[in-house]
Design a protein around this motif. Structure first.
Motif, PDB file in Angstrom:
ATOM      1  N   ILE A 135       4.006   5.707  -5.461  1.00 16.21           N
ATOM      2  CA  ILE A 135       4.237   5.688  -6.902  1.00 16.21           C
ATOM      3  C   ILE A 135       3.228   6.600  -7.612  1.00 16.21           C
ATOM      4  O   ILE A 135       3.549   7.242  -8.600  1.00 16.21           O
ATOM      5  N   VAL A 136       2.013   6.671  -7.070  1.00 11.01           N
ATOM      6  CA  VAL A 136       1.006   7.579  -7.640  1.00 11.01           C
ATOM      7  C   VAL A 136       1.418   9.032  -7.405  1.00 11.01           C
ATOM      8  O   VAL A 136       1.206   9.898  -8.249  1.00 11.01           O
TER       9      VAL A 136
ATOM     10  N   GLY B  84       9.698   7.237  -1.309  1.00  6.06           N
ATOM     11  CA  GLY B  84       8.581   6.589  -0.633  1.00  6.06           C
ATOM     12  C   GLY B  84       8.255   5.239  -1.252  1.00  6.06           C
ATOM     13  O   GLY B  84       7.916   4.285  -0.538  1.00  6.06           O
ATOM     14  N   PHE B  85       8.366   5.158  -2.581  1.00  5.05           N
ATOM     15  CA  PHE B  85       8.136   3.887  -3.261  1.00  5.05           C
ATOM     16  C   PHE B  85       9.119   2.829  -2.770  1.00  5.05           C
ATOM     17  O   PHE B  85       8.730   1.711  -2.439  1.00  5.05           O
ATOM     18  N   TRP B  86      10.400   3.185  -2.706  1.00  2.00           N
ATOM     19  CA  TRP B  86      11.407   2.221  -2.265  1.00  2.00           C
ATOM     20  C   TRP B  86      11.265   1.881  -0.788  1.00  2.00           C
ATOM     21  O   TRP B  86      11.593   0.776  -0.363  1.00  2.00           O
TER      22      TRP B  86
ATOM     23  N   GLY C 183       9.841  -6.566   1.653  1.00  4.12           N
ATOM     24  CA  GLY C 183      10.908  -7.511   1.987  1.00  4.12           C
ATOM     25  C   GLY C 183      10.998  -7.777   3.478  1.00  4.12           C
ATOM     26  O   GLY C 183      11.252  -8.901   3.912  1.00  4.12           O
ATOM     27  N   LEU C 184      10.768  -6.739   4.268  1.00  2.43           N
ATOM     28  CA  LEU C 184      10.807  -6.876   5.720  1.00  2.43           C
ATOM     29  C   LEU C 184       9.729  -7.843   6.199  1.00  2.43           C
ATOM     30  O   LEU C 184       9.943  -8.619   7.132  1.00  2.43           O
ATOM     31  N   GLY C 185       8.574  -7.820   5.556  1.00  2.00           N
ATOM     32  CA  GLY C 185       7.502  -8.752   5.912  1.00  2.00           C
ATOM     33  C   GLY C 185       7.935 -10.193   5.720  1.00  2.00           C
ATOM     34  O   GLY C 185       7.650 -11.056   6.560  1.00  2.00           O
TER      35      GLY C 185
ATOM     36  N   CYS D 272       0.831  -1.216   0.000  1.00  2.00           N
ATOM     37  CA  CYS D 272       0.000   0.000   0.000  1.00  2.00           C
ATOM     38  C   CYS D 272       0.856   1.252   0.000  1.00  2.00           C
ATOM     39  O   CYS D 272       0.566   2.224  -0.714  1.00  2.00           O
ATOM     40  N   VAL D 273       1.920   1.259   0.799  1.00  2.00           N
ATOM     41  CA  VAL D 273       2.821   2.414   0.848  1.00  2.00           C
ATOM     42  C   VAL D 273       3.468   2.629  -0.515  1.00  2.00           C
ATOM     43  O   VAL D 273       3.492   3.752  -1.039  1.00  2.00           O
ATOM     44  N   ALA D 274       4.001   1.558  -1.106  1.00  2.00           N
ATOM     45  CA  ALA D 274       4.641   1.675  -2.415  1.00  2.00           C
ATOM     46  C   ALA D 274       3.648   2.156  -3.468  1.00  2.00           C
ATOM     47  O   ALA D 274       3.978   3.024  -4.300  1.00  2.00           O
TER      48      ALA D 274
END
Length: 81
Positions: A30-31, A37-39, A46-48, A24-26
Motif C-alpha cells: 500500500i505504501v 500486491g495489497f490484495w 484470510g488464508l491465515g 506486512c505484505v499488504a
C-alpha cells in the motif's frame, strides 16, 4: 489468564504468523501504491484464518470447553431387600 491455554497451540501460532505476514505484505504494497500486491496481502490474511481453522479441526488446537457448571450427581436410591 495464561493458565487457560488460550492461543498456545500450533493452530493458533500458524494462523497468526500467516496473517501477520499478510499484514506486512499488504502494508508494504500500500505504501508502494501497488493495488495487486495489497490484495495479495489481504488474501494472505484470510488464508491465515482458514489454515488456523483447518489445523484446529485436525486436532492441533484447543478442544472446546464444556459447561462451567458441574453436572448434578444422581442420588443413590436405597436398595430394598
Amino acid at each position: 489468564m495464561s493458565s487457560s491455554g488460550h492461543g498456545h497451540t500450533p493452530a493458533a501460532w500458524t494462523g497468526v504468523i500467516i496473517s501477520f505476514i499478510g499484514f506486512c505484505v499488504a502494508g508494504a504494497f500500500i505504501v508502494m501504491a501497488n493495488v495487486a500486491g495489497f490484495w495479495a496481502g489481504m488474501v494472505l490474511i484470510g488464508l491465515g484464518a482458514v489454515v488456523g481453522g483447518l489445523m484446529r479441526m485436525a486436532g492441533l488446537g484447543t478442544e472446546p470447553k464444556k459447561s462451567a457448571r458441574p453436572r448434578p450427581q444422581a442420588q443413590a436410591q436405597p436398595q430394598e431387600g
